[in-house]
Enzyme design. Structure first.
Site, short mmCIF file in Angstrom:
data_model
loop_
_atom_site.label_atom_id
_atom_site.label_comp_id
_atom_site.label_asym_id
_atom_site.label_seq_id
_atom_site.Cartn_x
_atom_site.Cartn_y
_atom_site.Cartn_z
N TYR A 109 -7.28 -0.44 -1.86
CA TYR A 109 -8.36 0.00 -2.16
C TYR A 109 -9.63 -1.22 -2.76
CZ TYR A 109 -4.51 3.45 -2.45
OH TYR A 109 -4.21 4.16 -1.72
N GLU A 116 4.52 7.25 2.23
CA GLU A 116 3.53 6.79 2.38
C GLU A 116 3.01 6.33 1.86
OE1 GLU A 116 2.62 11.72 3.80
OE2 GLU A 116 2.04 10.57 1.73
N TYR A 174 -10.96 1.48 -12.87
CA TYR A 174 -10.04 1.63 -13.43
C TYR A 174 -9.19 0.78 -14.21
CZ TYR A 174 -9.26 4.06 -8.69
OH TYR A 174 -9.47 4.56 -7.55
N CYS A 209 -27.18 -4.23 -9.94
CA CYS A 209 -27.27 -4.08 -11.96
C CYS A 209 -26.65 -3.13 -12.73
CB CYS A 209 -29.20 -4.10 -11.33
SG CYS A 209 -30.42 -3.67 -12.52
N GLY A 238 3.12 5.13 -3.60
CA GLY A 238 2.59 5.28 -4.87
C GLY A 238 3.36 4.18 -6.22
N ARG A 265 -12.84 -1.61 -8.21
CA ARG A 265 -11.21 -1.77 -9.16
C ARG A 265 -11.14 -1.66 -10.69
NH1 ARG A 265 -6.58 -2.68 -8.34
NH2 ARG A 265 -5.66 -0.45 -8.42
#
Ligand code: LLP
Length: 450
Positions: free
Chosen positions: A398, A301, A344, A370, A260, A340
């Site tokens: 991502y 991680e 987001y 579309c 993170g 993304r």
């Protein structure tokens, strides 16, 4: 806002490359090993437009040097702690990238049995892989146990089942939800009270009961409270809760503090102060080791931290379309390749690689899907002409992993820049790839003739 204000706003953060003969500037880029040389953008010394000529567009490009720099910065920051980096491979699972990360010392964090299998095919020892599934079947958990990965469970029913079937024979890590709202936006915040992830910290007594009932071997405690956590205080708040919870489990060998860490998505954007976090967390862990009277190691991680800045998505401008309200750049990509911005509202810097000194103008950059797949509204770019190649920055994490075949569009190819050379590490999909899982039942052979 006129173009000049854009210069004023940005100039305080970065260096512009000045071209006196045109009295014009090339905009700064966030991608670290990207340089502008004689009107050509080079990533770690390799010409990006030539890569598009060789491999086609759209194209994902990843820079090994950036991944290594990030890995080394992280290990330096945590060097006061015995620790393991478990790359969260959901960010970018290409097998060559995994092999590269293994070669520089990383372990893996996986969420599905297939990620685990890909990791093992990339050469990782199962013992260096943590398996952190959410809402999977017990059968999938059993497969991971058989493969020998470090299990990390995040719900009480599966913990109980593990005890019933395996007793103390399988060491388990337990994912705790510390009830902390952390991360860049609510979709990527995973440690708050309403999150589906982890076992609530308020249910710790129940965890202890299950552990005692089956004499479970609790090897570690885990948390991952969200993606893009800037504030070290928030990170430490979670860590304190985890360390406190650990006092219930004398057999613990490690604490897994998750990932993170935030990377910048544009010049001057916020990022996690990883060195400060390293210093403060190391202090906290040493204090806890003194309290426990025995050492433990730490796991991290990171996904984005290792690969986000290493990646670019290169696309071609198909159409420049002026409407009464907006000038659109229509590109040969869309939410099917980089979701993304739409999912987001994430900001990705965009550079016009083909016209670095063109006059700055404001554009909306939109995809060919579309749907309203707009990458950016009202974005200053050096004049974009039909056929120009644009680069989306921070596309390593991502990006392709969240890509799809929507509108029956193939996924792009991926190229890895390593040691001065470009390697194709995933070929572009074809129509046959898309059709390869389609089945025409016999009945339709007769009735639905073409
Ligand atoms: N560990 C666990 C248990 C995770 O669930 C994740 C990410 C990570 C580590 C790595 O987080 P990172 O260091 O990459 O922030 N698709 C979203 C991010 C979703 C993250 C899911 N879990 C995005 O594009 O922002």
């Amino acid at each position: 806002m006129p173009a000049i204000s854009y210069f004023h706003k940005k100039v305080s953060h970065t260096h512009f490359i000045r071209m006196p003969m045109h009295n014009s500037f090339a905009s700064p880029t966030i991608t670290r090993n990207l340089t502008l040389n004689n009107h050509r953008y080079l990533l770690s010394g390799l010409d990006l437009i030539s890569l598009v000529e060789e491999f086609g567009a759209p194209l994902y490009v990843y820079d090994a040097a950036t991944i290594k720099q990030q890995y080394e910065r992280l290990t330096r920051a945590f060097s006061g702690l015995e620790h393991q980096i478990k790359y969260a491979c959901k960010a970018l699972t290409n097998i060559t990238i995994l092999r590269f990360l293994r070669s520089i010392g990383s372990g893996l964090d996986t969420v599905s049995i297939n990620e685990l299998r890909i990791g093992m095919r990339a050469g990782f020892d199962a013992r260096d892989i943590v398996f952190t599934p959410n809402n999977v079947s017990f059968e999938e958990i059993q497969q991971a146990i058989e493969l020998g990965a470090q299990l990390n469970l995040d719900n009480l029913p599966m913990l109980e089942r593990l005890g019933q079937v395996y007793g103390s024979s399988v060491p388990v890590c337990i994912r705790i939800n510390p009830h902390i709202m952390a991360g860049g936006n609510e979709k990527i915040s995973t440690g708050h009270v309403n999150s589906k992830f982890g076992i609530s910290i308020t249910q710790l007594d129940e965890v202890v009961q299950v552990v005692q009932r089956y004499r479970l071997d609790v090897a570690g405690l885990h948390m991952h409270t969200g993606s893009e956590i800037v504030d070290t205080d928030i990170f430490l708040q979670g860590a304190r809760i985890l360390l406190d919870a650990g006092r219930q489990f004398p057999s613990l060998r490690f604490f897994d503090f998750g990932g993170g860490f935030k990377v910048p998505y544009s010049s001057g954007d916020t990022e996690t102060n990883i060195e400060e976090l390293g210093t403060r967390l190391t202090e906290l862990c040493h204090e806890e080791m003194r309290h426990r009277g025995q050492p433990f190691y730490a796991c991290f991680e990171p996904g984005k931290y290792l690969v986000s800045e290493a990646g670019l998505l290169l696309v071609k401008a198909n159409v420049i379309k002026r409407t009464p309200a907006t000038t659109f750049v229509g590109v040969d990509s869309g939410l099917n390749h980089l979701l993304r911005p739409m999912f987001y509202k994430a900001h990705h810097d965009i550079t016009n690689l083909s016209n670095p000194y063109g006059v700055l103008q404001r554009y909306a950059v939109a995809g060919y899907i579309c749907e309203t797949d707009t990458f950016a509204w009202d974005r200053p770019l050096h004049e974009v002409r039909q056929g120009d190649i644009l680069a989306f920055h921070n596309a390593g994490a991502y990006g392709i992993m969240m890509a799809s075949n929507y509108n029956s569009r193939p996924r792009p190819a991926e190229v890895f820049l390593f040691d001065g050379k470009a390697y194709l590490i995933r070929r572009r999909e074809t129509l046959d790839d898309i059709l390869s899982t389609h089945i025409i039942p016999d009945i339709c052979m007769e009735t639905c003739t073409v």
